[in-house]
Write an enzyme that holds these catalytic residues in place. Structure first.
Site, PDB file in Angstrom:
ATOM      1  N   GLY A  15      81.683  98.335  47.398  1.00 25.50           N
ATOM      2  CA  GLY A  15      82.350  97.133  46.888  1.00 25.50           C
ATOM      3  C   GLY A  15      81.943  96.936  45.452  1.00 25.50           C
ATOM      4  O   GLY A  15      80.978  97.518  44.978  1.00 25.50           O
ATOM      5  N   ARG A  19      82.002  88.996  42.047  1.00 25.18           N
ATOM      6  CA  ARG A  19      81.541  87.619  41.817  1.00 25.18           C
ATOM      7  C   ARG A  19      80.334  87.536  40.886  1.00 25.18           C
ATOM      8  O   ARG A  19      80.004  86.462  40.387  1.00 25.18           O
ATOM      9  CB  ARG A  19      81.239  86.933  43.157  1.00 25.18           C
ATOM     10  CG  ARG A  19      82.508  86.449  43.851  1.00 25.18           C
ATOM     11  CD  ARG A  19      82.207  85.867  45.205  1.00 25.18           C
ATOM     12  NE  ARG A  19      81.925  86.908  46.194  1.00 25.18           N
ATOM     13  CZ  ARG A  19      81.459  86.668  47.419  1.00 25.18           C
ATOM     14  NH1 ARG A  19      81.198  85.424  47.792  1.00 25.18           N
ATOM     15  NH2 ARG A  19      81.243  87.661  48.254  1.00 25.18           N
ATOM     16  N   GLN A  80      82.301 105.371  50.026  1.00 27.49           N
ATOM     17  CA  GLN A  80      83.332 104.745  50.856  1.00 27.49           C
ATOM     18  C   GLN A  80      84.418 104.249  49.907  1.00 27.49           C
ATOM     19  O   GLN A  80      84.185 103.375  49.085  1.00 27.49           O
ATOM     20  CB  GLN A  80      82.734 103.556  51.632  1.00 27.49           C
ATOM     21  CG  GLN A  80      83.742 102.868  52.533  1.00 27.49           C
ATOM     22  CD  GLN A  80      83.367 101.431  52.825  1.00 27.49           C
ATOM     23  OE1 GLN A  80      82.605 100.805  52.092  1.00 27.49           O
ATOM     24  NE2 GLN A  80      83.917 100.873  53.889  1.00 27.49           N
ATOM     25  N   ASP A 108      72.551  93.883  49.702  1.00 22.64           N
ATOM     26  CA  ASP A 108      72.464  92.655  48.906  1.00 22.64           C
ATOM     27  C   ASP A 108      71.571  91.585  49.538  1.00 22.64           C
ATOM     28  O   ASP A 108      71.685  90.409  49.217  1.00 22.64           O
ATOM     29  CB  ASP A 108      73.876  92.093  48.629  1.00 22.64           C
ATOM     30  CG  ASP A 108      74.624  91.692  49.893  1.00 22.64           C
ATOM     31  OD1 ASP A 108      74.103  91.896  51.010  1.00 22.64           O
ATOM     32  OD2 ASP A 108      75.754  91.175  49.767  1.00 22.64           O
ATOM     33  N   GLY A 145      78.111  85.178  60.509  1.00 17.36           N
ATOM     34  CA  GLY A 145      78.595  85.503  61.846  1.00 17.36           C
ATOM     35  C   GLY A 145      77.676  84.841  62.878  1.00 17.36           C
ATOM     36  O   GLY A 145      76.460  84.873  62.731  1.00 17.36           O
ATOM     37  N   ASN A 176      73.885  86.051  62.675  1.00 13.35           N
ATOM     38  CA  ASN A 176      73.610  87.470  62.464  1.00 13.35           C
ATOM     39  C   ASN A 176      73.082  87.660  61.041  1.00 13.35           C
ATOM     40  O   ASN A 176      73.761  87.350  60.071  1.00 13.35           O
ATOM     41  CB  ASN A 176      74.943  88.225  62.656  1.00 13.35           C
ATOM     42  CG  ASN A 176      74.852  89.676  62.213  1.00 13.35           C
ATOM     43  OD1 ASN A 176      73.798  90.298  62.320  1.00 13.35           O
ATOM     44  ND2 ASN A 176      75.972  90.206  61.731  1.00 13.35           N
ATOM     45  N   ARG A 336      50.954  94.595  21.024  1.00  9.76           N
ATOM     46  CA  ARG A 336      52.143  95.436  21.196  1.00  9.76           C
ATOM     47  C   ARG A 336      51.723  96.770  21.810  1.00  9.76           C
ATOM     48  O   ARG A 336      50.541  97.043  21.960  1.00  9.76           O
ATOM     49  CB  ARG A 336      52.856  95.566  19.866  1.00  9.76           C
ATOM     50  CG  ARG A 336      53.551  94.243  19.486  1.00  9.76           C
ATOM     51  CD  ARG A 336      54.013  94.229  18.049  1.00  9.76           C
ATOM     52  NE  ARG A 336      54.768  95.434  17.748  1.00  9.76           N
ATOM     53  CZ  ARG A 336      54.847  95.985  16.539  1.00  9.76           C
ATOM     54  NH1 ARG A 336      54.197  95.439  15.516  1.00  9.76           N
ATOM     55  NH2 ARG A 336      55.548  97.072  16.346  1.00  9.76           N
ATOM     56  N   TYR A 390      52.325 101.007   6.958  1.00  3.01           N
ATOM     57  CA  TYR A 390      53.665 101.569   6.769  1.00  3.01           C
ATOM     58  C   TYR A 390      54.069 101.414   5.316  1.00  3.01           C
ATOM     59  O   TYR A 390      54.055 100.305   4.777  1.00  3.01           O
ATOM     60  CB  TYR A 390      54.634 100.808   7.689  1.00  3.01           C
ATOM     61  CG  TYR A 390      56.041 101.329   7.705  1.00  3.01           C
ATOM     62  CD1 TYR A 390      56.306 102.672   7.941  1.00  3.01           C
ATOM     63  CD2 TYR A 390      57.119 100.469   7.506  1.00  3.01           C
ATOM     64  CE1 TYR A 390      57.611 103.141   7.976  1.00  3.01           C
ATOM     65  CE2 TYR A 390      58.422 100.924   7.541  1.00  3.01           C
ATOM     66  CZ  TYR A 390      58.665 102.269   7.774  1.00  3.01           C
ATOM     67  OH  TYR A 390      59.953 102.731   7.811  1.00  3.01           O
ATOM     68  N   SER A 408      37.684  88.096   4.618  1.00  3.77           N
ATOM     69  CA  SER A 408      38.975  87.470   4.896  1.00  3.77           C
ATOM     70  C   SER A 408      40.033  87.858   3.870  1.00  3.77           C
ATOM     71  O   SER A 408      39.713  88.130   2.716  1.00  3.77           O
ATOM     72  CB  SER A 408      38.818  85.950   4.860  1.00  3.77           C
ATOM     73  OG  SER A 408      37.938  85.565   5.874  1.00  3.77           O
TER      74      SER A 408
HETATM   75  C1  UD1 Z   1      78.109  90.081  57.012  1.00  5.40           C
HETATM   76  C2  UD1 Z   1      78.283  90.062  58.546  1.00  5.40           C
HETATM   77  C3  UD1 Z   1      77.941  88.675  59.085  1.00  5.40           C
HETATM   78  C4  UD1 Z   1      76.531  88.315  58.693  1.00  5.40           C
HETATM   79  C5  UD1 Z   1      76.353  88.430  57.181  1.00  5.40           C
HETATM   80  C6  UD1 Z   1      74.895  88.269  56.821  1.00  5.40           C
HETATM   81  C7  UD1 Z   1      80.103  91.622  59.014  1.00  5.40           C
HETATM   82  C8  UD1 Z   1      81.537  91.767  59.374  1.00  5.40           C
HETATM   83  N1  UD1 Z   1      79.649  90.393  58.873  1.00  5.40           N
HETATM   84  O1  UD1 Z   1      79.074  89.224  56.426  1.00  5.40           O
HETATM   85  O2  UD1 Z   1      78.051  88.660  60.505  1.00  5.40           O
HETATM   86  O3  UD1 Z   1      76.233  86.993  59.155  1.00  5.40           O
HETATM   87  O4  UD1 Z   1      76.768  89.697  56.677  1.00  5.40           O
HETATM   88  O5  UD1 Z   1      74.706  88.331  55.422  1.00  5.40           O
HETATM   89  O6  UD1 Z   1      79.406  92.625  58.882  1.00  5.40           O
HETATM   90  N2  UD1 Z   1      80.030  96.569  52.367  1.00  5.40           N
HETATM   91  C9  UD1 Z   1      80.359  97.903  52.236  1.00  5.40           C
HETATM   92  N3  UD1 Z   1      81.640  98.288  52.476  1.00  5.40           N
HETATM   93  C10 UD1 Z   1      82.607  97.393  52.869  1.00  5.40           C
HETATM   94  C11 UD1 Z   1      82.254  96.040  53.001  1.00  5.40           C
HETATM   95  C12 UD1 Z   1      80.956  95.653  52.748  1.00  5.40           C
HETATM   96  O7  UD1 Z   1      79.510  98.731  51.885  1.00  5.40           O
HETATM   97  O8  UD1 Z   1      83.751  97.840  53.063  1.00  5.40           O
HETATM   98  C13 UD1 Z   1      78.644  96.159  52.086  1.00  5.40           C
HETATM   99  C14 UD1 Z   1      78.530  95.192  50.936  1.00  5.40           C
HETATM  100  O9  UD1 Z   1      78.199  95.856  49.740  1.00  5.40           O
HETATM  101  C15 UD1 Z   1      77.382  94.294  51.370  1.00  5.40           C
HETATM  102  C16 UD1 Z   1      77.354  94.386  52.886  1.00  5.40           C
HETATM  103  O10 UD1 Z   1      78.164  95.468  53.220  1.00  5.40           O
HETATM  104  O11 UD1 Z   1      76.132  94.766  50.896  1.00  5.40           O
HETATM  105  C17 UD1 Z   1      77.829  93.099  53.562  1.00  5.40           C
HETATM  106  O12 UD1 Z   1      79.174  92.881  53.264  1.00  5.40           O
HETATM  107  P1  UD1 Z   1      79.746  91.408  53.025  1.00  5.40           P
HETATM  108  O13 UD1 Z   1      81.212  91.518  52.763  1.00  5.40           O
HETATM  109  O14 UD1 Z   1      78.906  90.727  52.013  1.00  5.40           O
HETATM  110  O15 UD1 Z   1      79.550  90.761  54.492  1.00  5.40           O
HETATM  111  P2  UD1 Z   1      79.437  89.213  54.834  1.00  5.40           P
HETATM  112  O16 UD1 Z   1      80.768  88.594  54.719  1.00  5.40           O
HETATM  113  O17 UD1 Z   1      78.340  88.649  54.042  1.00  5.40           O
HETATM  114 CA    CA Z   2      77.098  89.265  51.986  1.00  2.04          CA
END
Ligand code: UD1
Ligand code: CA
Length: 466
Positions: A15, A19, A80, A108, A145, A176, A336, A390, A408
């Site tokens: 991704g 933001r 991906q 993240d 979630g 989650n 330095r 220098y 001094s």
């Molecule tokens: C996700 C969870 C949610 C949980 C939350 C906790 C899912 C569907 N949901 O939601 O249940 O409570 O994290 O923080 O998993 N990423 C990819 N490829 C993609 C999409 C995302 O690598 O196609 C990576 C992003 O870089 C990120 C991580 O997956 O590091 C999480 O994705 P994000 O879209 O932030 O999930 P949340 O909506 O936060």
């Molecule tokens: Ca997230």
């Protein structure tokens, strides 16, 4: 081929992170001295992963940062493209997974800890448990979630906020955290069966919970609420940073360090017991502080090494330099890069050093510049002394012998050597070497003109009357 033992980890970092509004990929933004992505990757290794697979959108900067930090051996980067959800990302990651168990982390969430992961992995040792998920119960569960359970308390599903069906479901506080451990083969099966059947049209990793809950028990392992803090924008980054600094302060306090107020100590900084760190101090990079040393208010240290019993008075800046034991610096001293201040030496206010060794017991107490210099043991550098290193073309060296006294406001024009126990008269401009034990005076002789000031005054007064 999947090995029958061992642990792989998949870290999701695909991704664009739009933001953040940044040229830099989100997961490379620094937090307390490390890139965001380093936290989950390091935690995975600390939890025993034999291999870490990082899923990205193919940004070369991320691959470069990872191989620089961890080497090519233990890290595999897979791409991906396009990002179609966390379930799809894990499917891509599984292509490189070699071991029987798989840990899944998000790139993240920097506040997760290796100890939380150990709990997740241990849960797989229980017969009949093939998936474990880290959960938390934050005050405000919104956006996460939710963990749904059956009447007997077994986990049945994780349902995303957008897909919740009732206020009752929305009120569930158990969420989650986004960290999982699973039996690799079961995970492969469950991920292969995912469909984008949800409000986002994405492949949700969380749907593997419902899939595996049908045939086995899903363990919900409670973790700390902090582990949840994800970084999606700069406001989140600020919050995560505050939490991380607060956590680091507590760790050092537990280890016997006094820390005042809001001192900001990066991950990787080492501080011995009985050191004292003032409010507003920033300790960065590979800084090391010895026992009983005090770093007072407002000082900023980057890759600095301090010995024991040393005093750094307020508002010093120390970059890539070393200070010995029982030395004193500041207030307002600036070391330095490549400065070495030996034991019991004193560097006072408004003294700047660069590539300079100040040997044991030497003193430069006020308003000096010492660049490319070697100051002998117990030498005394008077207020306002400047080393002219220098000439506009090249930098040259200055050597000051042990026990020498520099009056001094002198200038030492490099290259120049001041002998052992030599004495430089105040206000000298020294352009030639001074032998051992000699006195050097390099300034114009003073001339006194008797009554001259009075005459001048009378002349001016007369002119004014006209
Ligand atoms: C996700 C969870 C949610 C949980 C939350 C906790 C899912 C569907 N949901 O939601 O249940 O409570 O994290 O923080 O998993 N990423 C990819 N490829 C993609 C999409 C995302 O690598 O196609 C990576 C992003 O870089 C990120 C991580 O997956 O590091 C999480 O994705 P994000 O879209 O932030 O999930 P949340 O909506 O936060
Ligand atoms: Ca997230």
């Amino acid at each position: 081929m999947t090995s029958s033992t061992g642990l792989s980890a998949i870290v999701l970092a695909a991704g664009k992170g739009t933001r953040m509004k940044s040229q830099l990929p989100k997961v490379l933004h620094p937090l307390c001295g490390r890139a965001l992505l380093e936290y989950p990757v390091t935690a995975a290794f600390e939890a025993g992963a034999d291999q870490v697979v990082v899923v990205t959108s193919g940004q070369p900067e991320i691959t470069r940062a990872l191989t620089e930090r961890y080497g090519e051996e233990r890290i595999t980067v897979v791409v991906q493209e396009p990002p179609r959800g966390t379930g799809d990302a894990v499917r891509v990651g599984l292509g490189a997974v070699k071991y029987a168990r798989t840990l899944i982390l998000y790139g993240d969430t920097p506040l997760l800890r290796a100890q939380d992961l150990s709990g997740l992995i241990a849960a797989l040792d229980v017969p009949g448990q093939e998936l474990s998920i880290l959960t938390a119960a934050p005050e405000l569960p919104f956006g996460y979630g939710r963990v749904l359970r059956d009447p007997s308390g077994g986990v049945t599903e994780v349902r995303e906020e957008r897909d919740l069906r009732s206020d009752q479901e929305r009120a569930i506080r158990e969420v989650n955290a986004g960290m999982y451990a699973a039996d690799t083969e079961k995970l492969r099966g469950a991920v292969a069966g995912l469909t984008p059947n949800n409000s986002q049209g994405e492949y949700y990793l969380t749907d593997v919970v419902a899939a595996l809950a049908k045939s086995s028990r899903v363990a919900a392992v409670p973790g700390e609420a902090d582990a949840l803090v994800g970084v999606n924008d700069r406001a989140d980054l600020g919050r995560a940073e505050e939490l991380m600094y607060a956590r680091t302060r507590e760790q050092h306090r537990k280890a016997g360090v006094t820390i005042h107020g809001d001192a900001r100590i990066d991950c990787g900084v080492e501080i011995a017991a009985d050191a004292e760190i003032g409010a507003g101090v920033c300790l960065r990079g590979r800084t090391k502080i010895g026992a009983g040393t005090r770093v007072d208010t407002g000082s900023v240290l980057v890759d600095a090494e301090l010995g024991e019993g040393t005093k750094i008075k307020p508002y010093c800046v120390i970059m890539q330099s070393r200070v010995g034991d029982r030395a004193e610096l500041g207030p307002f001293a600036h070391l330095r890069p490549e400065s070495v201040i030996e034991d019991e030496a004193h560097i006072g206010n408004f003294v700047e050093t660069k590539k300079t060794r100040v040997r044991r017991g030497a003193k430069a107490s006020h308003l000096s510049y010492l660049g490319d210099a070697d100051v002998g043991e117990r030498a005394n550098i008077g207020a306002g002394t400047i080393v002219c290193n220098y000439d506009g073309f090249v930098k040259r060296l200055t050597t000051i012998g042990e026990g020498a006294f520099i009056g001094s406001d002198s200038q030492l024009v490099a290259p120049v050597t001041i002998g052992k126990n030599a004495y430089v008269g105040t206000g000298s401009t020294i352009t030639e070497d001074v032998p051992e034990d000699a006195l050097a005076i390099g300034r114009a002789r003073q001339v006194n003109k008797p009554e001259y000031a009075k005459k001048l005054r009378e002349k001016l007064a007369a002119a004014k009357k006209k």
